[in-house]
Every structure is written in C-alpha cells, then in structure tokens.
Design an enzyme around this catalytic site. Structure first.
Site, short mmCIF file in Angstrom:
data_model
loop_
_atom_site.label_atom_id
_atom_site.label_comp_id
_atom_site.label_asym_id
_atom_site.label_seq_id
_atom_site.Cartn_x
_atom_site.Cartn_y
_atom_site.Cartn_z
CG ASP A 67 -0.26 -0.42 2.51
OD1 ASP A 67 0.97 -0.32 2.58
OD2 ASP A 67 -0.96 -0.83 3.45
CG ASN A 136 -8.92 -1.16 11.77
OD1 ASN A 136 -7.96 -1.83 11.35
ND2 ASN A 136 -9.38 -0.11 11.12
CG HIS A 138 -5.88 -2.12 8.60
ND1 HIS A 138 -5.97 -0.82 9.07
CD2 HIS A 138 -4.56 -2.40 8.62
CE1 HIS A 138 -4.77 -0.36 9.35
NE2 HIS A 138 -3.89 -1.31 9.09
CD GLU A 143 -8.63 1.24 7.51
OE1 GLU A 143 -8.65 0.27 8.30
OE2 GLU A 143 -7.92 2.25 7.70
#
Ligand code: GLP
Length: 262
Positions: A67, A136, A138, A143
């Site tokens: 990313d 979270n 990811h 996400e």
C-alpha cells in the site's frame, strides 16, 4: 491456517525470516509482497542477517508493496516508497528497478491501481506476501467492510488507523486521509501469506481474524480462505486466542514429510 505462538518479537522475526528465506532460497527470482509499519521490522532484521551471512540474496527477486498513502511527497519520511527503500531495498539488496510501490501521487489514481494489478500479474503473481495487522483488523489498508473480492484501489483510512499511524507523524491531522492498497482479492491470490503480529494491542484483532467468523468487518479474517496462510505471533498478541494449547501441540508434533525435508 498455521498459527505459531512464540515468546517474543525476536522469535517472531527469526521464524518469519526463515519462512521468507526458504522461498527466496528455492526461487532466487521470487516475487515478495511487502508490508510496512512496525510489525515486519524484526522479520526484515532477520532477513538482513541472512543476506549479510550470504545465505540468501534478493538481487534477482522482485517486490511489491502492499500500500501507499495518497498525496505524500516522495521525500516525506512516511511515504511508503521511502520506507520500503530504507527498510527493504537497501538493507536486503533488492534492485530498485524490481521494487514497486503503488503510485500515490499519480494524477489518475484509478489508472495507477489498475497498472499495479497488471504489474503483479505480469511478474507471475506474488510468491509470499508478508502482512501485518491493524488494531481494527485491517491488512494492507483494507479497512473494515472491505470486500473479500477487492482489488488494488483507493481507500479512505479509518479514523482508528489514522490515530494509530499518527505516531509516525507530528499530528493526526498530518496523516493522509486516502491510500492506494492491494485489495483482499489481490492478497488472497498470493501463493503464500505470512502474517506477523506482536504486542497486546494486536491481541483482539488476532483473535478475531484467526478464530472469529469470516467477516469483511475483520478484513484479516480473509486469511481463513487461503490454503497456505501462516500467522506468527508473540505471547502478548496471542493473549486472546482460545486454542493456543492446540497451536503449541501442533507445532511440537509437526510432521515433516519427505517432500518438505528434501
Ligand atoms: C499499517 C499498514 C499495514 C500494517 C498495519 C499495522 O498502517 N498499512 O500494512 O500492517 O497498518 O501497522 P503496524 O505494523 O505499524 O502496527
């Protein structure tokens, strides 16, 4: 999925490096998928030791980062292009021309995402994808609620991710809002997945990803769909797992088959 629990981050790095080194040794032109962030640092340190010792070489390997932030200048210390250059390309001896990072400065981000997918395919696909995990759940910057079928694309970062990553910036406001990330569908096409996590902050995300239901709300649960996924965690990140005794038992009784031993 193989889940390996080790005492500390040092062992996470050592074992993770051994997994990647085995791929690189078997195929010098291997295509390696690379994560940024703190999680893979000990793994990269372990690989560096092996490169320095002359055990493996990445001189012919290719790399694809997971990313990149959108809009961060290349000279910004948190531009993942720069992070990958400093933490992977230079210390591990990749040829810069064989390392790709999504182009978060492209005038047409959708076209850059499509080109990235094409480049991975043209390289023959990723042999082993190194992953960290966000608090979270990811992976990459996929996400919660990211589709399991998603491809490289623009995503909006979750407020929690921007908060988590603000430690690398002067303030949370400076963390970019958008990114380009390989999709979960892209990641699932890698031949092997290797996720590393350490510390108590990752315990809930690891338990949800490994033992929770398959859910786009926990993007890392997508690993459950992959036929060759390995998760290496330290004791702190394993704290909320329920089957730790089984993972240890399984590791202690690993059956070495002839093909693997050869
Ligand atoms: C980051 C990256 C991911 C990384 C994850 C965890 O923002 N985009 O690739 O795996 O979030 O980060 P860290 O390893 O620093 O905890």
């Amino acid at each position: 999925m193989e889940v390996i629990v080790v005492p500390t981050n040092v062992e996470v790095g050592r074992l993770g490096a051994a997994e990647v080194a085995a791929v690189a040794a078997a195929k010098p032109s291997a295509v390696i998928g690379l994560a940024t962030g703190s999680s893979p640092e000990s793994l990269y340190a372990g690989l560096r030791e092996r490169v320095t010792a002359g055990e493996i070489s990445f001189a012919e390997a290719r790399g694809f980062a997971l990313d990149e932030y959108v809009g961060l200048p290349l000279e910004h210390p948190q531009s993942y292009a720069g992070v990958i250059r400093r933490t992977v390309v230079e210390p591990l001896g990749f040829h810069p021309s064989r390392m790709r990072v999504p182009d978060g400065l492209a005038p047409d981000l959708d076209a850059a995402a499509t080109a990235y997918e094409a480049a991975i395919a043209e390289a023959g696909g990723i042999d082993i994808q190194i992953l960290g995990i966000g608090t979270n759940g990811h992976i990459g910057f996929n996400e919660p609620t990211s589709s399991f079928a998603s491809r490289t694309r623009v995503k909006t970062l979750a407020p929690r991710t921007r908060e988590d990553n603000s430690r690398f910036f002067d303030s949370v406001e400076e963390v970019p809002i958008h990114c380009l990330t390989q999709g979960l569908g892209t990641i699932l096409e890698a031949k092997r997945l290797l996720l590393v996590a350490q510390g108590p902050g990752k315990a809930a995300a690891i338990a949800a990803a490994v033992e929770g239901p398959l859910s786009s709300f926990v993007p890392a649960s997508a690993l459950q769909l992959h036929e060759h996924a390995t998760v290496i965690v330290d004791e702190a990140a394993a704290a909320e797992l329920r089957l730790t005794d089984y993972y240890r038992f399984s590791r202690d009784h690993r059956l070495v088959r002839a093909a693997a031993a050869a």
